[in-house]
Design a protein around this motif. Structure first.
Motif, PDB file in Angstrom:
ATOM      1  N   GLU A  22       0.830  -1.203   0.000  1.00 29.88           N
ATOM      2  CA  GLU A  22       0.000   0.000   0.000  1.00 29.88           C
ATOM      3  C   GLU A  22       0.865   1.254   0.000  1.00 29.88           C
ATOM      4  O   GLU A  22       0.587   2.228  -0.710  1.00 29.88           O
ATOM      5  N   LYS A  23       1.937   1.213   0.753  1.00 25.20           N
ATOM      6  CA  LYS A  23       2.848   2.360   0.806  1.00 25.20           C
ATOM      7  C   LYS A  23       3.601   2.508  -0.521  1.00 25.20           C
ATOM      8  O   LYS A  23       3.723   3.617  -1.057  1.00 25.20           O
ATOM      9  N   ALA A  24       4.076   1.380  -1.065  1.00 23.67           N
ATOM     10  CA  ALA A  24       4.854   1.423  -2.313  1.00 23.67           C
ATOM     11  C   ALA A  24       3.996   1.875  -3.485  1.00 23.67           C
ATOM     12  O   ALA A  24       4.457   2.629  -4.352  1.00 23.67           O
ATOM     13  N   TRP A  25       2.742   1.422  -3.515  1.00 16.94           N
ATOM     14  CA  TRP A  25       1.864   1.732  -4.647  1.00 16.94           C
ATOM     15  C   TRP A  25       0.920   2.902  -4.363  1.00 16.94           C
ATOM     16  O   TRP A  25       0.141   3.292  -5.234  1.00 16.94           O
ATOM     17  N   ASN A  26       0.974   3.403  -3.132  1.00 17.70           N
ATOM     18  CA  ASN A  26       0.215   4.598  -2.751  1.00 17.70           C
ATOM     19  C   ASN A  26      -1.284   4.436  -2.993  1.00 17.70           C
ATOM     20  O   ASN A  26      -1.958   5.291  -3.580  1.00 17.70           O
ATOM     21  N   THR A  27      -1.818   3.309  -2.527  1.00 12.63           N
ATOM     22  CA  THR A  27      -3.262   3.089  -2.645  1.00 12.63           C
ATOM     23  C   THR A  27      -3.696   2.034  -1.634  1.00 12.63           C
ATOM     24  O   THR A  27      -2.872   1.285  -1.098  1.00 12.63           O
ATOM     25  N   LYS A  28      -4.976   1.987  -1.355  1.00 14.68           N
ATOM     26  CA  LYS A  28      -5.530   0.972  -0.459  1.00 14.68           C
ATOM     27  C   LYS A  28      -5.664  -0.339  -1.236  1.00 14.68           C
ATOM     28  O   LYS A  28      -6.098  -0.349  -2.381  1.00 14.68           O
ATOM     29  N   LEU A  29      -5.266  -1.446  -0.612  1.00 13.92           N
ATOM     30  CA  LEU A  29      -5.307  -2.747  -1.267  1.00 13.92           C
ATOM     31  C   LEU A  29      -6.251  -3.700  -0.545  1.00 13.92           C
ATOM     32  O   LEU A  29      -6.494  -3.572   0.651  1.00 13.92           O
ATOM     33  N   ASN A  30      -6.769  -4.643  -1.302  1.00 14.20           N
ATOM     34  CA  ASN A  30      -7.656  -5.671  -0.767  1.00 14.20           C
ATOM     35  C   ASN A  30      -6.828  -6.664   0.059  1.00 14.20           C
ATOM     36  O   ASN A  30      -5.881  -7.261  -0.450  1.00 14.20           O
ATOM     37  N   PRO A  31      -7.151  -6.892   1.318  1.00 16.10           N
ATOM     38  CA  PRO A  31      -6.356  -7.800   2.162  1.00 16.10           C
ATOM     39  C   PRO A  31      -6.763  -9.264   2.060  1.00 16.10           C
ATOM     40  O   PRO A  31      -6.172 -10.116   2.738  1.00 16.10           O
ATOM     41  N   ASN A  32      -7.763  -9.573   1.232  1.00 12.86           N
ATOM     42  CA  ASN A  32      -8.281 -10.942   1.167  1.00 12.86           C
ATOM     43  C   ASN A  32      -7.673 -11.709  -0.009  1.00 12.86           C
ATOM     44  O   ASN A  32      -7.678 -11.214  -1.144  1.00 12.86           O
ATOM     45  N   PRO A  33      -7.166 -12.907   0.232  1.00 13.35           N
ATOM     46  CA  PRO A  33      -6.659 -13.726  -0.877  1.00 13.35           C
ATOM     47  C   PRO A  33      -7.725 -13.900  -1.948  1.00 13.35           C
ATOM     48  O   PRO A  33      -8.925 -13.980  -1.650  1.00 13.35           O
ATOM     49  N   GLY A  34      -7.284 -13.969  -3.200  1.00 15.10           N
ATOM     50  CA  GLY A  34      -8.213 -14.065  -4.311  1.00 15.10           C
ATOM     51  C   GLY A  34      -8.497 -15.494  -4.730  1.00 15.10           C
ATOM     52  O   GLY A  34      -8.115 -16.457  -4.057  1.00 15.10           O
ATOM     53  N   LEU A  35      -9.162 -15.626  -5.874  1.00 11.93           N
ATOM     54  CA  LEU A  35      -9.491 -16.936  -6.435  1.00 11.93           C
ATOM     55  C   LEU A  35      -8.367 -17.418  -7.341  1.00 11.93           C
ATOM     56  O   LEU A  35      -7.788 -16.642  -8.096  1.00 11.93           O
ATOM     57  N   HIS A  36      -8.080 -18.717  -7.273  1.00 10.91           N
ATOM     58  CA  HIS A  36      -7.161 -19.323  -8.228  1.00 10.91           C
ATOM     59  C   HIS A  36      -7.818 -19.352  -9.604  1.00 10.91           C
ATOM     60  O   HIS A  36      -9.056 -19.383  -9.714  1.00 10.91           O
ATOM     61  N   ALA A  37      -7.007 -19.374 -10.659  1.00  5.00           N
ATOM     62  CA  ALA A  37      -7.549 -19.372 -12.016  1.00  5.00           C
ATOM     63  C   ALA A  37      -8.531 -20.513 -12.235  1.00  5.00           C
ATOM     64  O   ALA A  37      -9.581 -20.341 -12.871  1.00  5.00           O
ATOM     65  N   THR A  38      -8.196 -21.687 -11.709  1.00  8.65           N
ATOM     66  CA  THR A  38      -9.060 -22.843 -11.907  1.00  8.65           C
ATOM     67  C   THR A  38     -10.371 -22.732 -11.125  1.00  8.65           C
ATOM     68  O   THR A  38     -11.303 -23.501 -11.378  1.00  8.65           O
ATOM     69  N   ASP A  39     -10.423 -21.787 -10.175  1.00  5.44           N
ATOM     70  CA  ASP A  39     -11.677 -21.529  -9.457  1.00  5.44           C
ATOM     71  C   ASP A  39     -12.451 -20.350 -10.058  1.00  5.44           C
ATOM     72  O   ASP A  39     -13.636 -20.180  -9.784  1.00  5.44           O
ATOM     73  N   VAL A  40     -11.746 -19.532 -10.846  1.00  2.00           N
ATOM     74  CA  VAL A  40     -12.419 -18.389 -11.476  1.00  2.00           C
ATOM     75  C   VAL A  40     -13.466 -18.866 -12.480  1.00  2.00           C
ATOM     76  O   VAL A  40     -14.565 -18.302 -12.553  1.00  2.00           O
ATOM     77  N   PHE A  41     -13.154 -19.920 -13.229  1.00  6.59           N
ATOM     78  CA  PHE A  41     -14.082 -20.364 -14.267  1.00  6.59           C
ATOM     79  C   PHE A  41     -15.393 -20.910 -13.687  1.00  6.59           C
ATOM     80  O   PHE A  41     -16.476 -20.527 -14.143  1.00  6.59           O
ATOM     81  N   PRO A  42     -15.354 -21.766 -12.659  1.00  7.36           N
ATOM     82  CA  PRO A  42     -16.624 -22.158 -12.030  1.00  7.36           C
ATOM     83  C   PRO A  42     -17.377 -20.953 -11.448  1.00  7.36           C
ATOM     84  O   PRO A  42     -18.610 -20.904 -11.490  1.00  7.36           O
ATOM     85  N   ALA A  43     -16.609 -19.975 -10.912  1.00  5.04           N
ATOM     86  CA  ALA A  43     -17.248 -18.775 -10.345  1.00  5.04           C
ATOM     87  C   ALA A  43     -17.928 -17.955 -11.431  1.00  5.04           C
ATOM     88  O   ALA A  43     -18.964 -17.324 -11.190  1.00  5.04           O
TER      89      ALA A  43
END
Length: 901
Positions: free
Chosen positions: A582-603
């Motif tokens: 957040e400090k390096a990129w100067n923005t608020k970031l999502n703290p939650n892990p995301g979906l794996h690619a193989t889970d994105v398609f079912p989603a």
């Protein structure tokens, strides 16, 4: 040390040094035609003769074979030497078809060069020349015996460096020719790698494309990294009139001057292919057709639609995939865009479907999910190589060549693979195990090692944890029980275990045959368990070494194209890491892990993922259960792809943004041994295609994130600033004399750090190495009465993945251009199928047709096919059952039915 004088220059060299090498140390070049570095000198051309005086005696001898003696006076340019060399050249020309003007090697021929230097225009020996018909049956090169000087460089290269043994010197005297012993060149076992051609000092062996240019017409040679597998071969791209016309192997750290057929001949035709997309395309919703658009129209649409979806459904409704074939700098910007603009960690790369199990598994057991040792270290030094679920002769051919070299020098080879791969013929032991039984195999190896008392107790006590638990588990995996599970011989298992344990240096080398299972991560951790048990980690010639699939799949993981990791494997779940970025990129970031690619398609099918951005991936071809992938893409509200060609996945996109190839940009790839190497711009393609990082940066700004425009070098500087393992890496340093073209292996934390060739020396990245308590679990889908055959999938030598690149080289398609399936001869007989028959293949997910290749390469009840070809893509059949840790699909085991079509 020995002291000699060479052309009046005092030289001190070690005893046993040849005159040729001693002269080179003094900066004196001696002409050679047959000599090859690192091989026992042939001494056949006699062009490298020198005059040696010692104790009143004078002799003329070949410098490549003669070792220096104390007090030698050596003359490399005396009149006697010059006359001897001139006589040799005269004799060579007497049987040489001198037509330099029309010869493809004109300007790049050592014989021509030396004849000019020694003042020979024609031979003084008249008479009939030998020769024979030109053999142009190879797709890529020709052999003209009338230009051959029988220096044997090609034969020695093929036999002792490539290790293929496809050619030999046939007949004797003036009738001698180079051939395969079986007729025409195409009839033998030549792999068309072209290393023999590069070794040829005349035009006897010549690439067919040399007919279109001469060496003196080449405007520039650009050193770069091969875009195919992750070996990281170095070569020059040769450019004439703004187009790439050829490649030339460079003596890189991982390829040692070698190339495979894809690197030499399949790495540039696609760059100039007329089917390249060069304008942004927007799909007309009414007609379903793509229409050209301006960059402003396309980028405005993409940015507005993604932000509209984000506003309406939230950040977690978006996802973006990076491309494991693109440079590190591009991948870094993709994941940064997804995190800063989409506001989600739903980012991934194709390692998810090939080596994510390596990343997850080795990170858990050792602390770092990467190859532990360099390629040269694990092929030149070991006493034993254990090769598990890997076919490097086809998937990583230059590594395969180096393993063949290892076998030639006496290294023992254990092959653990369900198929009779090429290296199985060279193996001391081939464990032809049932697909999906890797964990049982590894536990059986450990059972034998412990039973024989061959475990390294000191290493276990000082550097590991979890040993007592794994020791208890493997008690049950007796050789007899494992033999029954794996369909192998119990005695062979015992021999393999003892051979591996007793070896002073023995690496485990593995690939997708270990990872692409529903228990792939546990398979990887079982490889680690074996090495921990015998203390073969953190040492030369040892380690656990995954051969990463694609050219930059290691880099894609390193750069943070992962739903759980920021760049450098810094965890999304760690609040301190999030705060750092957040400090390096100067923005608020999502703290939650995301979906794996193989889970994105079912989603997407469920409606949870509404918008998807893909840079350079082709999941319709590469991912399992193709029906499922297509349904997912069709379920999206908005789909954007950044691509070079109209791939099968691109056809489903709403917008296509045309990027540029590796040959048109600056950057870096990270090869399988963690070596960061440069990619350099060689050509500029006309049209409206734009630099990929510029496209991403423009999109980021349009989506509201103020991203400054950066060059590739500046992006790498940013990567180094936020990624401790890359802290000492920069383009300037990679281009410097200090690094000298060898790249830098991470971890490389500071600007004066030399890089880390061998991981885990003295201490594991996680502290103690962990014995993971792995139990064998059968594959998710096993044969039954309806689907009685196991199907495995994999790669072949002549193509890479979707053929987006290799498929644009016509000769590769002529050699191997259609789908096929390997079937055991007993199964084929029962089904009434003969070699070459069309067959229908059916699984629970789909049906395709292919061509039968009947034999014994696979065991009864098993089959194998490549996934490269659209006329029968195995992934319509494969199972999307996922590993519980890495969410990697089980490509290597699914149940099918085979019928004659």
């Amino acid at each position: 040390m020995v002291h000699v004088m060479i052309d009046g220059i005092p030289v001190e060299v070690e005893k046993g040094t040849t005159v040729l090498h001693a002269a080179k140390k003094a900066g004196i070049e001696i002409p050679t035609l047959c000599y090859i570095e690192d091989l026992i000198p042939d001494g056949s051309c006699r062009l490298c003769v020198v005059e040696v005086k010692n104790n009143g005696r004078t002799k003329i001898d070949t410098s490549c074979t003669l070792q220096v003696s104390e007090g030698d006076e050596i003359f490399t340019r005396s009149e006697k030497v010059r006359q001897s060399r001139k006589q040799t050249l005269d004799l060579l020309l007497s049987d040489h078809n001198v037509h330099c003007f029309s010869c493809e090697a004109n300007g790049d021929c050592k014989l021509q060069e030396y004849a000019f230097e020694y003042g020979l225009e024609t031979t003084s020996y008249e008479g009939q020349k030998s020769g024979g018909e030109v053999d142009d049956t190879n797709k890529f090169f020709t052999y003209d015996p009338s230009l051959c000087i029988l220096c044997h460089r090609c034969v020695n290269t093929c036999n002792y460096i490539v290790g293929r043994g496809a050619i030999e010197t046939m007949e004797r005297g003036f009738q001698s020719v180079i051939g395969n012993g079986e007729g025409q060149w195409k009839d033998g076992i030549c792999e068309s790698c072209g290393n023999c051609v590069q070794a040829c000092p005349t035009g006897a062996l010549s690439m067919k494309r040399r007919k279109k240019y001469r060496t003196y017409q080449v405007e520039k040679k650009v050193l770069t990294t091969c875009p195919h597998c992750a070996t990281g071969c170095q070569y020059y791209l040769l450019v004439k009139d703004g187009k790439i016309v050829d490649t030339e192997a460079y003596n890189g750290p991982s390829n040692k001057g070698l190339l495979c057929v894809k690197g030499r001949s399949g790495s540039f035709d696609f760059v100039h292919h007329p089917s390249r997309i060069t304008d942004p395309l927007i799909k007309n919703k009414e007609t379903g057709e793509f229409e050209k658009a301006t960059w402003d129209e396309a980028l405005d649409l993409v940015a507005s639609k993604f932000m509209e979806i984000k506003k309406k459904y939230g950040s977690e409704s978006l996802a973006g995939f990076a491309c494991s074939r693109s440079p590190n700098e591009d991948i870094y910007m993709v994941q940064k865009m997804v995190r800063t603009c989409f506001g989600t960690n739903n980012t991934d790369n194709c390692a998810r479907v090939c080596h994510s199990a390596s990343v997850a598994g080795l990170a858990m057991t050792l602390g770092s999910g990467a190859m532990t040792n360099p390629i040269e270290d694990i092929t030149k030094k070991p006493d034993v190589i254990m090769l598990v679920g890997s076919n490097p002769e086809e998937a990583h051919p230059v590594v395969g060549m180096q393993i063949r070299q290892a076998v030639q020098r006496g290294c023992k080879l254990i092959v653990v693979d369900p198929r009779d791969i090429g290296l199985a013929k060279h193996a001391d032991i081939h464990l032809k195990l049932k697909p999906g039984t890797n964990v049982a195999f590894a536990n059986g190896i450990m059972n034998v090692i412990i039973s024989e008392g061959l475990q390294d107790e000191k290493f276990i006590a000082e550097r590991t944890e979890g040993y007592e638990k794994i020791k208890e588990i493997v008690k049950d995996y007796t050789p007899e029980k494992v033999a029954e599970i794996c369909h192998i011989d119990a005695e062979d298992l015992k021999k393999a275990a003892i051979m591996y344990a007793k070896a002073k240096m023995a690496p485990i080398i593995y690939c997708l045959g270990v990872t692409e299972h529903s228990t792939g991560t546990e398979g990887v951790m079982s490889m680690s368990n074996m090495a921990l048990l015998v203390g073969k980690l953190g040492r030369e010639g040892c380690g656990v070494n995954p051969l990463r699939g694609q050219n930059n799949v290691q880099g894609a993981c390193d750069m943070g194209a992962s739903p759980t990791d920021f760049p450098g494997y810094q965890k999304v779940a760690n609040p301190e890491v999030v705060a750092k970025f957040e400090k390096a990129w100067n923005t608020k970031l999502n703290p939650n892990p995301g979906l794996h690619a193989t889970d994105v398609f079912p989603a997407a099918i469920k409606g949870d993922i509404k918008g998807l951005y893909i840079y350079g991936e082709d999941p319709v071809v590469t991912d399992p259960d193709t029906h499922h992938i297509i349904k997912a893409l069709e379920s999206l509200d908005f789909f954007v792809i950044q691509e070079l060609f109209m791939t099968e996945t691109a056809q489903y996109a709403d917008v296509i943004l045309p990027g540029v190839s590796y040959a048109e940009k600056e950057g870096t790839f990270t090869n399988t041994e963690r070596r960061v190497q440069r990619v350099r711009k060689a050509v500029t393609i006309p049209g409206n295609a734009r630099l990929d990082t510029d496209i991403i940066i423009d999109l980021m700004n349009r989506m509201g994130y103020p991203q400054p425009h950066l060059t590739a070098a500046e992006i790498m500087d940013e990567i180094a600033s936020v990624t401790p393992s890359f802290g000492g890496i920069s383009h300037a340093r990679l281009d410097s004399e200090e690094v000298g073209g060898r790249g830098l292996q991470w971890p490389c934390p500071t600007k004066d750090h030399p890089g880390t060739p061998i991981m885990h020396v003295g201490k594991f990245a996680r502290g103690l190495g962990w014995f993971y308590p792995a139990e064998y679990v059968p594959s998710a889908e096993l044969p039954d009465e309806e689907y009685p055959i196991i199907l495995m999938t994999g790669r072949i030598l002549y193509h890479y993945t979707t053929r987006a690149m290799t498929g644009k080289t016509e000769e590769l398609m002529e050699i191997e251009g259609h789908s096929f399936i390997e079937i055991n001869e007993e199964d084929a007989a029962e089904l009434g199928i003969q070699n070459g028959d069309k067959v229908r293949l059916t699984s629970r997910r789909g049906q395709i047709e292919s061509t039968a290749r009947v034999g014994t390469k696979v065991s009864k009840g098993e089959s194998w096919m490549p996934f490269h070809f659209p006329d029968g893509n195995a992934n319509w059949l494969t199972n999307a059952a996922l590993d519980k840790y890495a969410r990697i699909p089980e490509y290597k085991v699914c149940a099918i039915r085979i019928e004659k079509a």
